[in-house]
Motif scaffolding. Structure first.
Motif, PDB file in Angstrom:
ATOM      1  N   UNK A 111       0.838  -1.212   0.000  1.00  0.00           N
ATOM      2  CA  UNK A 111       0.000   0.000   0.000  1.00  0.00           C
ATOM      3  C   UNK A 111       0.875   1.265   0.000  1.00  0.00           C
ATOM      4  N   UNK A 112       1.831   1.295   0.917  1.00  0.00           N
ATOM      5  CA  UNK A 112       2.676   2.497   1.042  1.00  0.00           C
ATOM      6  C   UNK A 112       3.507   2.699  -0.224  1.00  0.00           C
ATOM      7  N   UNK A 113       3.979   1.585  -0.801  1.00  0.00           N
ATOM      8  CA  UNK A 113       4.793   1.663  -2.022  1.00  0.00           C
ATOM      9  C   UNK A 113       3.987   2.242  -3.176  1.00  0.00           C
ATOM     10  N   UNK A 114       2.731   1.793  -3.320  1.00  0.00           N
ATOM     11  CA  UNK A 114       1.886   2.263  -4.426  1.00  0.00           C
ATOM     12  C   UNK A 114       1.593   3.755  -4.274  1.00  0.00           C
ATOM     13  N   UNK A 115       1.352   4.183  -3.036  1.00  0.00           N
ATOM     14  CA  UNK A 115       1.035   5.605  -2.798  1.00  0.00           C
ATOM     15  C   UNK A 115       2.274   6.467  -3.067  1.00  0.00           C
ATOM     16  N   UNK A 116       3.422   5.981  -2.603  1.00  0.00           N
ATOM     17  CA  UNK A 116       4.670   6.746  -2.812  1.00  0.00           C
ATOM     18  C   UNK A 116       4.978   6.832  -4.309  1.00  0.00           C
ATOM     19  N   UNK A 117       4.797   5.714  -5.017  1.00  0.00           N
ATOM     20  CA  UNK A 117       5.087   5.686  -6.462  1.00  0.00           C
ATOM     21  C   UNK A 117       4.187   6.666  -7.212  1.00  0.00           C
ATOM     22  N   UNK A 118       2.924   6.681  -6.827  1.00  0.00           N
ATOM     23  CA  UNK A 118       1.974   7.568  -7.523  1.00  0.00           C
ATOM     24  C   UNK A 118       2.114   9.014  -7.056  1.00  0.00           C
ATOM     25  N   UNK A 119       2.650   9.197  -5.864  1.00  0.00           N
ATOM     26  CA  UNK A 119       2.803  10.558  -5.331  1.00  0.00           C
ATOM     27  C   UNK A 119       1.473  11.234  -5.032  1.00  0.00           C
ATOM     28  N   UNK A 120       0.472  10.421  -4.679  1.00  0.00           N
ATOM     29  CA  UNK A 120      -0.838  11.022  -4.375  1.00  0.00           C
ATOM     30  C   UNK A 120      -0.948  11.296  -2.873  1.00  0.00           C
ATOM     31  N   UNK A 121      -1.671  12.360  -2.489  1.00  0.00           N
ATOM     32  CA  UNK A 121      -1.892  12.596  -1.061  1.00  0.00           C
ATOM     33  C   UNK A 121      -2.673  11.435  -0.436  1.00  0.00           C
ATOM     34  N   UNK A 122      -2.288  11.069   0.759  1.00  0.00           N
ATOM     35  CA  UNK A 122      -3.020  10.007   1.473  1.00  0.00           C
ATOM     36  C   UNK A 122      -2.927  10.282   2.961  1.00  0.00           C
ATOM     37  N   UNK A 123      -3.979   9.941   3.655  1.00  0.00           N
ATOM     38  CA  UNK A 123      -4.014  10.129   5.105  1.00  0.00           C
ATOM     39  C   UNK A 123      -4.676   8.906   5.721  1.00  0.00           C
ATOM     40  N   UNK A 124      -4.247   8.568   6.922  1.00  0.00           N
ATOM     41  CA  UNK A 124      -4.883   7.458   7.625  1.00  0.00           C
ATOM     42  C   UNK A 124      -5.986   8.013   8.515  1.00  0.00           C
ATOM     43  N   UNK A 125      -7.111   7.328   8.516  1.00  0.00           N
ATOM     44  CA  UNK A 125      -8.247   7.775   9.320  1.00  0.00           C
ATOM     45  C   UNK A 125      -8.128   7.323  10.767  1.00  0.00           C
ATOM     46  N   UNK A 126      -6.966   7.552  11.375  1.00  0.00           N
ATOM     47  CA  UNK A 126      -6.801   7.225  12.794  1.00  0.00           C
ATOM     48  C   UNK A 126      -7.519   8.302  13.599  1.00  0.00           C
ATOM     49  N   UNK A 127      -8.512   7.872  14.361  1.00  0.00           N
ATOM     50  CA  UNK A 127      -9.414   8.848  14.970  1.00  0.00           C
ATOM     51  C   UNK A 127      -9.147   9.147  16.435  1.00  0.00           C
ATOM     52  N   UNK A 128      -8.493   8.233  17.145  1.00  0.00           N
ATOM     53  CA  UNK A 128      -8.458   8.356  18.613  1.00  0.00           C
ATOM     54  C   UNK A 128      -7.860   9.688  19.077  1.00  0.00           C
ATOM     55  N   UNK A 129      -6.699  10.065  18.553  1.00  0.00           N
ATOM     56  CA  UNK A 129      -6.023  11.280  19.016  1.00  0.00           C
ATOM     57  C   UNK A 129      -6.762  12.543  18.590  1.00  0.00           C
ATOM     58  N   UNK A 130      -7.678  12.403  17.612  1.00  0.00           N
ATOM     59  CA  UNK A 130      -8.391  13.576  17.097  1.00  0.00           C
ATOM     60  C   UNK A 130      -9.642  13.877  17.907  1.00  0.00           C
ATOM     61  N   UNK A 131     -10.040  12.943  18.769  1.00  0.00           N
ATOM     62  CA  UNK A 131     -11.258  13.166  19.555  1.00  0.00           C
ATOM     63  C   UNK A 131     -11.070  14.394  20.422  1.00  0.00           C
ATOM     64  N   UNK A 132     -12.140  15.184  20.579  1.00  0.00           N
ATOM     65  CA  UNK A 132     -11.991  16.451  21.298  1.00  0.00           C
ATOM     66  C   UNK A 132     -11.359  16.303  22.687  1.00  0.00           C
ATOM     67  N   UNK A 133     -11.777  15.275  23.427  1.00  0.00           N
ATOM     68  CA  UNK A 133     -11.225  15.127  24.787  1.00  0.00           C
ATOM     69  C   UNK A 133      -9.724  14.822  24.727  1.00  0.00           C
ATOM     70  N   UNK A 134      -9.337  14.007  23.776  1.00  0.00           N
ATOM     71  CA  UNK A 134      -7.912  13.664  23.684  1.00  0.00           C
ATOM     72  C   UNK A 134      -7.106  14.882  23.207  1.00  0.00           C
ATOM     73  N   UNK A 135      -7.728  15.730  22.381  1.00  0.00           N
ATOM     74  CA  UNK A 135      -7.035  16.961  21.965  1.00  0.00           C
ATOM     75  C   UNK A 135      -6.923  17.926  23.148  1.00  0.00           C
ATOM     76  N   UNK A 136      -7.957  17.942  23.997  1.00  0.00           N
ATOM     77  CA  UNK A 136      -7.890  18.756  25.219  1.00  0.00           C
ATOM     78  C   UNK A 136      -6.727  18.263  26.094  1.00  0.00           C
ATOM     79  N   UNK A 137      -6.638  16.951  26.256  1.00  0.00           N
ATOM     80  CA  UNK A 137      -5.567  16.391  27.099  1.00  0.00           C
ATOM     81  C   UNK A 137      -4.191  16.709  26.520  1.00  0.00           C
ATOM     82  N   UNK A 138      -4.077  16.633  25.196  1.00  0.00           N
ATOM     83  CA  UNK A 138      -2.775  16.957  24.584  1.00  0.00           C
ATOM     84  C   UNK A 138      -2.396  18.408  24.886  1.00  0.00           C
ATOM     85  N   UNK A 139      -3.393  19.289  24.874  1.00  0.00           N
ATOM     86  CA  UNK A 139      -3.106  20.698  25.180  1.00  0.00           C
ATOM     87  C   UNK A 139      -2.694  20.845  26.652  1.00  0.00           C
TER      88      UNK A 139
END
Ligand code: NAD
Length: 413
Positions: A111-139
């Motif tokens: 997967x990573x090789x194909x994305x790097x070869x194509x040079x397309x933007x890609x992001x992982x939908x990892x949600x835990x750290x993005x949750x508002x409470x976890x963002x509050x804790x990070x702050x």
């Protein structure tokens, strides 16, 4: 306002895909939901009701051939991610990929090789750290409210396929460094039949009610900055036996600690003038029509620390209140992030490499459990026992090897 909306396609109209669709409908300034694809439509499955004008397809190839899309969300089962992401990358389409990135390192490398070869933007939908409470804790941590972080811990269920990538992601975020080595052990416990499941076998209390054993895994983690970590997870947390038990994480520092998780366990304790003081997580809401949406999350410390919900003008919640899927704010964060990468060249907020590392750590914990002693990810064999079993399941289900026969698999999605 963005210069233009992006035409987005959803690949996989299952539970998570539908949650993405609901979130996208709350982001009309960023996205036009153009198309959706799921082979189950060919077998009578009805598309999500929010689709309106969006066109439906039964294969990814058909979708990519018929539509000009700016981005797709890949929300299909994890064993298909490397195949679908390769096809999407070859067509030059950016993507948001649900977690886990893929199951095994071999699949993630494809997967990573194909994305790097194509040079397309890609992001992982990892949600835990993005949750508002976890963002509050990070702050709170960044503002020094618990001093220097010494230890992180988690008590959670498996994230599926006996893995713990979500936990690895959030613990690394809180520890502020990568993991150097892990040691771990696992044990399986036989389970008695779930009370009630025999009386009404046709109405299982829960899909996991048929489980005859549960497996607990405990891992110790050594972070590169000296932080110590501990991760405990169990296969059947969602089953009737454990349902309702809070999942939680802790972050201990030199001047206090944070407990974060389900069931209102969120608390920040600080030692102030030799006196411990507890601050409960607070949330302020505002009315949006006849509904309430969270505006800010805060601890009433001095000075106060807060995280303002950037999506408080939309009906997105983190709790699932009001009948909308939970985690909406985290998903909006993901969708906004890939939008910014595509339209403005902003850096990905959760890269493919980072998501790969989360799953690699989960694999390392498995491998360490069978060995005893500390194990670094650089000491993993080419294929671990756990990865071998995932590849075997794939070969059984698909009749071909997931890596060697990728060209044939690309024609099957
Ligand atoms: N980030 C999170 O917290 C979170 C939560 C749930 C699920 N997920 C992830 O989301 C993904 C989907 O999980 P889910 O719970 O929605 O599963 P699901 O089984 O409910 O849905 C998967 C859907 O994908 C479809 N599908 C299968 N093969 C396909 C193909 N080749 N092309 C298009 N569609 C295909 C299936 O028919 C099904 O409708 C998985 O990767 C899972 O790990 C992440």
């Amino acid at each position: 306002m963005p210069e233009r909306k992006l035409r987005i396609g959803i690949i996989g109209d299952g539970r998570r895909g539908r949650s993405h669709i609901q979130t996208i409908t709350e982001l009309p300034d960023l996205y036009e939901l153009a198309a959706i694809c799921d082979p189950a439509y060919a077998h009578g499955k009805q598309p999500a009701k929010e689709l309106k004008q969006a066109r439906t397809y039964v294969s990814v190839r058909e979708l990519l051939s018929a539509e000009t899309l700016d981005v797709v969300v890949i929300s299909t089962p994890p064993e298909t991610h490397h195949i679908i992401a390769t096809l999407v990358a070859e067509r030059g389409v950016p993507m948001l990929i649900e977690t886990p990135l893929a199951l095994t390192r071999a699949m993630m490398n494809v997967l990573a090789g194909a994305i790097a070869k194509a040079g397309v933007p890609a992001e992982a939908g990892e949600n835990m750290w993005r949750r508002p409470v976890e963002q509050l804790n990070q702050k709170a941590i960044a503002q020094g409210l618990i001093g220097r972080v010494l230890r992180v811990s988690s008590y959670y269920e498996s994230a599926g396929s006996d893995s713990c990538y979500h936990t690895m992601s959030l613990l690394r975020t809180y520890a502020g460094a990568d993991v150097e080595a892990v040691r771990s052990f696992s044990r399986e416990f036989p389970l008695d039949p779930i009370p009630g499941s025999e009386e009404k076998p046709s109405e299982p209390i829960h899909p996991m009610a048929g489980l005859t054993e549960e497996k607990w895994t405990q891992a110790e983690l050594r972070y590169a900055n000296g932080v110590l970590g501990s991760c405990t997870y169990v296969t059947g947390w969602m089953g009737p036996l454990r349902r309702g038990h809070p999942r939680f994480m802790t972050i201990e520092g030199t001047e206090g600690f944070i407990i974060t998780g389900d069931a209102d366990v969120n608390t920040l304790r600080r030692v102030e003038g030799f006196t411990p003081r507890d601050y409960a997580k607070r949330v302020a809401f505002q009315k949006l029509g006849d509904r309430e949406v969270p505006v800010r999350y805060y601890y009433e410390t001095h000075p106060e620390v807060e995280y303002r919900n950037p999506f408080s003008d939309r009906f997105l919640t983190d709790s699932g209140a009001g009948g909308v899927p939970s985690d909406g704010i985290a998903r909006a964060h993901e969708l906004q992030s890939i939008f910014n990468t595509i339209t403005r060249g902003a850096d990905s907020r959760y890269s493919v490499a980072r998501a790969r590392r989360d799953q690699e750590l989960s694999i390392t914990i498995h491998e360490a459990a069978g060995r005893g002693g500390w194990l670094g990810s650089d000491q993993l064999p080419d294929e671990t026992e756990w990865e071998r079993s995932q590849h075997e399941v794939f070969r059984k289900d698909w009749g071909v090897d997931p890596i060697k026969e990728l060209p044939a698999l690309l024609k099957r999605v």
